[in-house]
Write a protein that holds these residues in place. Structure first.
Motif, PDB file in Angstrom:
ATOM      1  N   UNK A  43     -35.609 -14.161 -10.679  1.00 50.35           N
ATOM      2  CA  UNK A  43     -36.443 -13.550  -9.650  1.00 50.35           C
ATOM      3  C   UNK A  43     -35.644 -12.590  -8.772  1.00 50.35           C
ATOM      4  N   UNK A  44     -36.334 -11.596  -8.237  1.00 52.45           N
ATOM      5  CA  UNK A  44     -35.804 -10.775  -7.160  1.00 52.45           C
ATOM      6  C   UNK A  44     -36.086 -11.483  -5.833  1.00 52.45           C
ATOM      7  N   UNK A  45     -35.438 -11.004  -4.780  1.00 55.13           N
ATOM      8  CA  UNK A  45     -35.729 -11.465  -3.427  1.00 55.13           C
ATOM      9  C   UNK A  45     -36.509 -10.354  -2.736  1.00 55.13           C
ATOM     10  N   UNK A  80     -35.403  -6.491  -2.718  1.00 57.28           N
ATOM     11  CA  UNK A  80     -36.388  -5.434  -2.475  1.00 57.28           C
ATOM     12  C   UNK A  80     -36.907  -5.658  -1.065  1.00 57.28           C
ATOM     13  N   UNK A  81     -36.470  -4.818  -0.150  1.00 59.14           N
ATOM     14  CA  UNK A  81     -36.807  -4.982   1.261  1.00 59.14           C
ATOM     15  C   UNK A  81     -37.585  -3.774   1.755  1.00 59.14           C
ATOM     16  N   UNK A  82     -38.626  -4.062   2.527  1.00 59.93           N
ATOM     17  CA  UNK A  82     -39.438  -3.007   3.147  1.00 59.93           C
ATOM     18  C   UNK A  82     -39.624  -3.359   4.615  1.00 59.93           C
ATOM     19  N   UNK A  83     -39.417  -2.393   5.483  1.00 60.25           N
ATOM     20  CA  UNK A  83     -39.647  -2.590   6.914  1.00 60.25           C
ATOM     21  C   UNK A  83     -40.898  -1.834   7.328  1.00 60.25           C
ATOM     22  N   UNK A  84     -41.726  -2.492   8.153  1.00 63.54           N
ATOM     23  CA  UNK A  84     -42.977  -1.912   8.637  1.00 63.54           C
ATOM     24  C   UNK A  84     -43.014  -1.932  10.159  1.00 63.54           C
ATOM     25  N   UNK A  85     -43.640  -0.935  10.721  1.00 62.47           N
ATOM     26  CA  UNK A  85     -44.034  -0.944  12.124  1.00 62.47           C
ATOM     27  C   UNK A  85     -45.147  -1.991  12.279  1.00 62.47           C
ATOM     28  N   UNK A  86     -45.129  -2.750  13.357  1.00 64.97           N
ATOM     29  CA  UNK A  86     -46.122  -3.811  13.579  1.00 64.97           C
ATOM     30  C   UNK A  86     -47.556  -3.280  13.507  1.00 64.97           C
ATOM     31  N   UNK A  87     -47.791  -2.080  14.028  1.00 67.15           N
ATOM     32  CA  UNK A  87     -49.148  -1.517  14.011  1.00 67.15           C
ATOM     33  C   UNK A  87     -49.614  -1.246  12.585  1.00 67.15           C
TER      34      UNK A  87
END
Length: 258
Positions: A43-45, A80-87
């Motif tokens: 698996x990936x993380x 595999x990392x993705x950052x999002x703005x809370x909105x």
């Protein structure tokens, strides 16, 4: 949870907090970890970070520097990392909408995207909305409130469209030639199973669990059983078998079955 994985996730959150400080409002394990199907060595993380607002380019680049494999070794094939703005996370948008995306690890090519506009259309823009839908249901909090309170689900129309886009993307890839088992085709089949279960039953399951659910309710597609067996060392399906199954699933979701 695997102790090496738990330690890695703890270190990842600590590194992200060092960079973002109070602007880091949440961190969530997604994918196989969130769905309780993480398999060490395979698996990936998948991790989603949530920030209080948009990130500066400086913050984005600092995150990349701190979290890439060379700085924080990933015990899995890769992160595999993705950052999002809370909105954005709370909006239910089907658009990519991310602040920064990182793919990094010993077993995957490095990738860093600082703006969704730079994401090549040929690589698919459907991943993010689908991933946030999974996070809404099953994101594992590493920091912050429950994932269901942070990530909004897609509307039924947007979900259906993105599932069709995802299957169309897979079907457009080159089909492995010949009538011999083809590496990766078990993943293609089981990914389609997960999409079909979500469409029919309104629930995201891990890939193998989705395949087993279809078998249990009477889906007689031999290729599903073969794909499940491949996860335990058996031969995967052929390219032709996998593509035929994906097409069948796409047609059902698009309302063209029967």
């Amino acid at each position: 949870m695997d102790s090496d994985l738990q330690r890695y996730l703890d270190d990842l959150v600590a590194a992200a907090r060092d960079v973002l400080g109070a602007d880091l409002v949440g961190a969530y394990a997604a994918g196989s970890v969130g769905l309780g199907a993480y398999q060490a060595g395979r698996s990936d993380v998948d991790v989603a970070l949530v920030s209080a607002g948009p990130l500066t380019d400086t913050a984005k680049r600092a995150l990349v520097a701190r979290l890439r494999h060379e700085a924080l070794p990933c015990p899995a094939r890769g992160l595999e990392l993705v950052a999002y703005d809370r909105a954005v996370a709370a909006s239910g948008t089907p658009e990519p909408g991310f602040e920064v995306e990182i793919n990094t690890g010993a077993g995957m090519p490095f990738r860093c995207t600082l703006d969704p506009a730079d994401r090549p259309a040929a690589d698919g823009r459907f991943w993010y909305g689908l991933d946030r839908s999974i996070l809404h249901q099953s994101g594992l909090p590493l920091l912050g409130p429950p994932a269901g309170k942070v990530f909004a689900d897609l509307t039924p129309a947007d979900l259906r469209r993105l599932l069709i886009e995802a299957l169309s993307w897979w079907l457009a890839l080159p089909t492995p030639p010949g009538d011999q088992p083809a590496p990766g085709m078990d993943d293609a089949v089981l990914g389609a199973c997960r999409s079909l279960v979500r469409h029919r039953d309104g629930i995201w399951l891990a890939k193998v669990a989705a395949g087993q659910r279809l078998v249990d309710v009477g889906d007689r597609a031999e290729v599903i059983g073969q794909a499940i067996a491949a996860r335990h060392g058996g031969p995967p399906p052929t390219g032709a078998q996998a593509r035929a199954f994906q097409q069948r699933v796409r047609d059902e979701i698009a309302g063209q079955s029967g």
